[in-house]
Design an enzyme around this catalytic site. Structure first.
Site, PDB file in Angstrom:
ATOM      1  N   GLU A 191      35.061  21.100  39.887  1.00 47.22           N
ATOM      2  CA  GLU A 191      35.938  22.151  40.899  1.00 47.22           C
ATOM      3  C   GLU A 191      35.765  21.656  42.377  1.00 47.22           C
ATOM      4  O   GLU A 191      34.626  21.817  42.876  1.00 47.22           O
ATOM      5  CB  GLU A 191      35.612  23.603  40.588  1.00 47.22           C
ATOM      6  CG  GLU A 191      35.647  24.040  39.348  1.00 47.22           C
ATOM      7  CD  GLU A 191      37.017  24.043  38.517  1.00 47.22           C
ATOM      8  OE1 GLU A 191      38.008  23.999  39.044  1.00 47.22           O
ATOM      9  OE2 GLU A 191      36.931  24.334  37.362  1.00 47.22           O
TER      10      GLU A 191
ATOM     11  N   CYS B  53      37.182  28.746  48.003  1.00 49.59           N
ATOM     12  CA  CYS B  53      38.154  27.378  47.869  1.00 49.59           C
ATOM     13  C   CYS B  53      39.621  27.953  47.595  1.00 49.59           C
ATOM     14  O   CYS B  53      40.466  27.130  47.726  1.00 49.59           O
ATOM     15  CB  CYS B  53      37.479  26.909  46.498  1.00 49.59           C
ATOM     16  SG  CYS B  53      37.382  27.966  45.224  1.00 49.59           S
TER      17      CYS B  53
ATOM     18  N   GLU C  26      41.183  19.895  54.600  1.00 47.95           N
ATOM     19  CA  GLU C  26      40.482  21.423  54.259  1.00 47.95           C
ATOM     20  C   GLU C  26      39.614  21.804  55.441  1.00 47.95           C
ATOM     21  O   GLU C  26      38.681  20.866  55.743  1.00 47.95           O
ATOM     22  CB  GLU C  26      39.973  20.962  53.006  1.00 47.95           C
ATOM     23  CG  GLU C  26      38.904  22.545  52.608  1.00 47.95           C
ATOM     24  CD  GLU C  26      38.109  22.432  51.476  1.00 47.95           C
ATOM     25  OE1 GLU C  26      37.144  21.280  51.497  1.00 47.95           O
ATOM     26  OE2 GLU C  26      38.349  23.057  50.378  1.00 47.95           O
TER      27      GLU C  26
ATOM     28  N   LYS D 181      21.029  23.012  40.255  1.00 51.44           N
ATOM     29  CA  LYS D 181      20.571  22.741  41.651  1.00 51.44           C
ATOM     30  C   LYS D 181      21.615  23.465  42.535  1.00 51.44           C
ATOM     31  O   LYS D 181      22.821  22.989  42.612  1.00 51.44           O
ATOM     32  CB  LYS D 181      20.462  21.261  42.112  1.00 51.44           C
ATOM     33  CG  LYS D 181      19.674  21.028  43.245  1.00 51.44           C
ATOM     34  CD  LYS D 181      20.426  19.915  44.038  1.00 51.44           C
ATOM     35  CE  LYS D 181      21.514  20.349  44.894  1.00 51.44           C
ATOM     36  NZ  LYS D 181      21.539  21.144  46.143  1.00 51.44           N
TER      37      LYS D 181
HETATM   38  P1  NAD Z   1      29.149  19.967  48.888  1.00 52.49           P
HETATM   39  O1  NAD Z   1      29.891  19.088  48.006  1.00 52.49           O
HETATM   40  O2  NAD Z   1      28.581  19.297  50.402  1.00 52.49           O
HETATM   41  O3  NAD Z   1      28.111  20.433  48.193  1.00 52.49           O
HETATM   42  C1  NAD Z   1      27.953  21.105  46.947  1.00 52.49           C
HETATM   43  C2  NAD Z   1      26.560  20.810  46.076  1.00 52.49           C
HETATM   44  O4  NAD Z   1      26.638  19.510  45.856  1.00 52.49           O
HETATM   45  C3  NAD Z   1      25.307  21.427  46.886  1.00 52.49           C
HETATM   46  O5  NAD Z   1      24.595  21.868  45.831  1.00 52.49           O
HETATM   47  C4  NAD Z   1      24.901  20.027  47.363  1.00 52.49           C
HETATM   48  O6  NAD Z   1      23.744  19.781  47.658  1.00 52.49           O
HETATM   49  C5  NAD Z   1      25.087  19.047  46.150  1.00 52.49           C
HETATM   50  N1  NAD Z   1      25.569  17.528  46.632  1.00 52.49           N
HETATM   51  C6  NAD Z   1      25.787  17.071  47.932  1.00 52.49           C
HETATM   52  N2  NAD Z   1      26.028  15.594  47.740  1.00 52.49           N
HETATM   53  C7  NAD Z   1      25.667  15.332  46.587  1.00 52.49           C
HETATM   54  C8  NAD Z   1      25.513  14.004  46.089  1.00 52.49           C
HETATM   55  N3  NAD Z   1      25.806  12.788  46.591  1.00 52.49           N
HETATM   56  N4  NAD Z   1      25.134  14.079  44.927  1.00 52.49           N
HETATM   57  C9  NAD Z   1      24.772  15.198  44.079  1.00 52.49           C
HETATM   58  N5  NAD Z   1      25.013  16.350  44.749  1.00 52.49           N
HETATM   59  C10 NAD Z   1      25.374  16.332  45.826  1.00 52.49           C
HETATM   60  O7  NAD Z   1      30.005  21.098  49.030  1.00 52.49           O
HETATM   61  P2  NAD Z   1      29.593  22.466  49.933  1.00 52.49           P
HETATM   62  O8  NAD Z   1      29.670  22.036  51.533  1.00 52.49           O
HETATM   63  O9  NAD Z   1      28.520  23.139  49.401  1.00 52.49           O
HETATM   64  O10 NAD Z   1      30.889  23.463  49.483  1.00 52.49           O
HETATM   65  C11 NAD Z   1      31.918  23.406  50.225  1.00 52.49           C
HETATM   66  C12 NAD Z   1      33.121  22.579  49.450  1.00 52.49           C
HETATM   67  O11 NAD Z   1      33.146  23.019  47.970  1.00 52.49           O
HETATM   68  C13 NAD Z   1      34.517  22.829  49.981  1.00 52.49           C
HETATM   69  O12 NAD Z   1      35.062  21.528  49.965  1.00 52.49           O
HETATM   70  C14 NAD Z   1      35.141  23.771  48.894  1.00 52.49           C
HETATM   71  O13 NAD Z   1      36.420  23.527  48.942  1.00 52.49           O
HETATM   72  C15 NAD Z   1      34.397  23.309  47.613  1.00 52.49           C
HETATM   73  N6  NAD Z   1      34.624  24.371  46.608  1.00 52.49           N
HETATM   74  C16 NAD Z   1      35.421  24.288  45.731  1.00 52.49           C
HETATM   75  C17 NAD Z   1      35.730  25.227  44.809  1.00 52.49           C
HETATM   76  C18 NAD Z   1      36.256  25.165  43.682  1.00 52.49           C
HETATM   77  O14 NAD Z   1      36.468  26.069  42.645  1.00 52.49           O
HETATM   78  N7  NAD Z   1      37.468  24.236  43.553  1.00 52.49           N
HETATM   79  C19 NAD Z   1      34.730  26.378  44.952  1.00 52.49           C
HETATM   80  C20 NAD Z   1      33.785  26.333  45.747  1.00 52.49           C
HETATM   81  C21 NAD Z   1      33.719  25.663  46.921  1.00 52.49           C
HETATM   82  O1  6OD Z   2      36.637  33.861  40.818  1.00 50.29           O
HETATM   83  C1  6OD Z   2      36.260  32.805  40.437  1.00 50.29           C
HETATM   84  O2  6OD Z   2      36.477  32.634  39.061  1.00 50.29           O
HETATM   85  C2  6OD Z   2      35.840  31.405  41.055  1.00 50.29           C
HETATM   86  N1  6OD Z   2      35.679  30.220  40.138  1.00 50.29           N
HETATM   87  C3  6OD Z   2      36.228  31.283  42.443  1.00 50.29           C
HETATM   88  C4  6OD Z   2      35.897  30.122  43.097  1.00 50.29           C
HETATM   89  C5  6OD Z   2      36.004  30.271  44.467  1.00 50.29           C
HETATM   90  C6  6OD Z   2      35.649  28.994  45.013  1.00 50.29           C
HETATM   91  O3  6OD Z   2      35.255  29.119  46.041  1.00 50.29           O
END
Ligand code: NAD
Ligand code: 6OD
Length: 472
Positions: A249, A283, A376, A173
């Site tokens: 992540e 991220c 963040e 998803k």
């Molecule tokens: P989000 O958590 O709002 O959404 C991510 C995914 O989860 C989406 O597909 C969303 O529809 C789904 N989702 C939301 N609520 C849910 C629930 N209750 N149950 C199941 N699925 C649910 O995050 P976002 O706004 O899409 O992305 C931004 C966040 O993601 C930031 O906090 C960022 O730091 C984090 N992020 C982390 C990494 C990493 O590798 N550590 C990478 C990219 C983004």
């Molecule tokens: O470069 C990658 O492998 C990786 N996982 C990046 C993640 C970025 C998060 O926003």
């Protein structure tokens, strides 16, 4: 925009609009999966686990991953255009990072899989015949992959590739904001010969929708998730009910440490990249930089000049996200923060003025417990603070709930080796940022994640080791 379930494309469900972040205009629609469709996807994935897929050898799965990579490459421009349309990111970023990395994800797991071996032991027994122990690795089963909007295809394939490599079936998803490249991936999967039900795709939002229904589904054996930390809590709660393993992540508030002995030009250029790539919506981006006092003014001035000169950057992904970022900027200014660069919304005098833009912004002068320094932001905003000692720099960098990544800028090799491992993060870079070897562990500590992805770490997560003991 269609779902893909049991090898069939499916456009059922009430459509919700997709918005172009560059202009703010409605650009399309994607159907929202019903609970019944999510259920069908999990059922199809379960059935496929028992089908011919279970007999595919690692070598056959490795070849399949290469065919998927070929399929993405063959439609490279289409993938790049779709990623840019959904996210608003510059074409250059999509075509040098997002799409090539998606291809590399499939190829690197294909190659690792082909070379993987397990250990065996000969165990002595009282009768002198002994026993042979060896490990076999089995798939976890049906894996839910839930991914975010910032690097949609890259982060989706970062999980789907190792999940398929290890013989699982997948229900994915993608973020409701960025479904397009996942749709193209489903087409590539079908053409590459992925058996029906092995890869399924459902679209929809998170809470009380496809995301929640999928991750709490009793037929899902494991959940791999990238997104916000608070969403991780919700998903972990759902997975805990059936003790399903999770790989997370999550969020970050990544620090940069600039020591006076660093090559300042390199540190400024690196920080511009680490703070403003994809307008801070990665991220791994740096959101707070601690600079040794003797070089603070010079570093701050050069970073501010660099930020003001940046061009060709993209917008925030949505109006809601833009408003969150601007809210931080307003509060920072109201609370006495210095705005060294940016701080507002750029004006273009064309259709982009309807989009979700925020200027690259450099702040200073706020205390450590201010929301702009502590929380963040996930936007083009970086805050600078001076420090006096290495110990102080480590203390502030390690404070706070997150621990994803950090960057150290120094010309002293001893300091580099002392400071980098002392950082409470999953990934530390020295004199560089986001240099990624796909075989290395990727993930965060504290509220930034659970488990590690990358190379063998992903292959380990997505498979269950089993010991076989044969009396000789
Ligand atoms: P989000 O958590 O709002 O959404 C991510 C995914 O989860 C989406 O597909 C969303 O529809 C789904 N989702 C939301 N609520 C849910 C629930 N209750 N149950 C199941 N699925 C649910 O995050 P976002 O706004 O899409 O992305 C931004 C966040 O993601 C930031 O906090 C960022 O730091 C984090 N992020 C982390 C990494 C990493 O590798 N550590 C990478 C990219 C983004
Ligand atoms: O470069 C990658 O492998 C990786 N996982 C990046 C993640 C970025 C998060 O926003």
């Amino acid at each position: 925009m269609r779902h893909y379930v049991g090898g069939e494309f499916d456009a059922s469900g009430v459509p919700f609009p997709l918005v172009d972040p560059v202009t703010g205009r409605t650009a399309g629609a994607v159907p929202e999966a019903s609970r019944e469709l999510v259920d069908r996807a999990v059922t199809a994935a379960r059935a496929a686990l028992r089908g011919p897929w279970s007999a595919w050898s690692p070598g056959e799965r490795s070849q399949l991953l290469h065919r998927i990579a070929d399929g993405i490459e063959a439609r490279f421009e289409e993938f790049s255009a779709a990623e840019c349309a959904d996210t608003g990111k510059p074409r250059e970023l999509a075509s040098t990072v997002d799409i090539p990395r998606a291809v590399a994800n499939f190829r690197s797991y294909a190659d690792l899989l082909a070379g993987r071996a397990e250990r065996s032991w000969h165990t002595p027994t009282p009768d002198g015949r002994g026993a042979l122990n060896y490990t076999v690795r089995k798939p976890l089963g049906v894996v839910a992959v839930v991914s975010p909007w910032n690097l949609p295809l890259l982060l989706l394939t970062w999980k789907v590739a190792p999940a398929l490599a290890t013989g699982n079936t997948v229900v994915a998803k993608p973020s409701e904001l960025t479904p397009a490249t996942a749709c193209l991936l489903a087409e590539v999967m079908a053409q590459a010969g992925v058996p029906a039900g092995v890869f399924n795709l459902v679209h929809g939002r998170g809470p009380d929708a496809a995301g929640q229904w999928l991750t709490e589904h009793p037929g899902v054996d494991a959940v791999a998730f990238t997104g916000a930390s608070r969403t991780g809590t919700e998903i972990m709660r759902a997975a805990a009910a059936r003790l399903a393993p999770v790989s997370f992540e999550l969020g970050g508030k990544n620090a940069g440490l600039v020591f006076a002995d660093a090559d300042l030009q390199e540190a400024v250029a690196g920080t511009l990249r680490s703070a403003f790539t994809h307008s801070g919506q990665v991220c791994l981006c740096t959101e707070r930089v601690y600079v040794e006092r003797p070089v603070f003014d010079a570093f701050a001035a050069a970073l501010a000049v660099g930020a003001k000169e940046l061009s060709g950057y993209g917008p925030m992904v949505s109006a809601a996200h833009r408003d969150k970022v601007l809210g931080h900027l307003e509060r920072a200014a109201a609370d006495g923060g210095e705005v060294l660069a940016g701080g507002g919304v750029p004006r273009f005098g064309d259709e982009r003025d309807g989009g979700f833009w925020v200027e690259p912004t450099v702040l200073a002068g706020l205390p450590e417990d201010h929301p702009a320094v502590r929380d963040e932001i996930f936007g083009p905003v970086v805050h600078l603070t001076p420090f006096d000692t290495e110990e102080e720099a480590l203390t502030v960098a390690n404070a706070g709930p997150y621990g994803l990544a950090a960057t150290v800028w120094t010309g002293d090799v001893r300091r580099a080796h002392r400071v980098a491992p002392a950082l409470d993060v999953g990934i530390a870079w020295v004199n560089t940022w986001n240099l990624r070897d796909l075989r290395t562990p990727f993930g965060g500590v504290k509220a930034s994640g659970i488990g590690r992805e990358g190379g063998d770490h992903s292959l380990d997560f997505f498979s269950e080791p089993m010991n076989v003991c044969v009396k000789l």
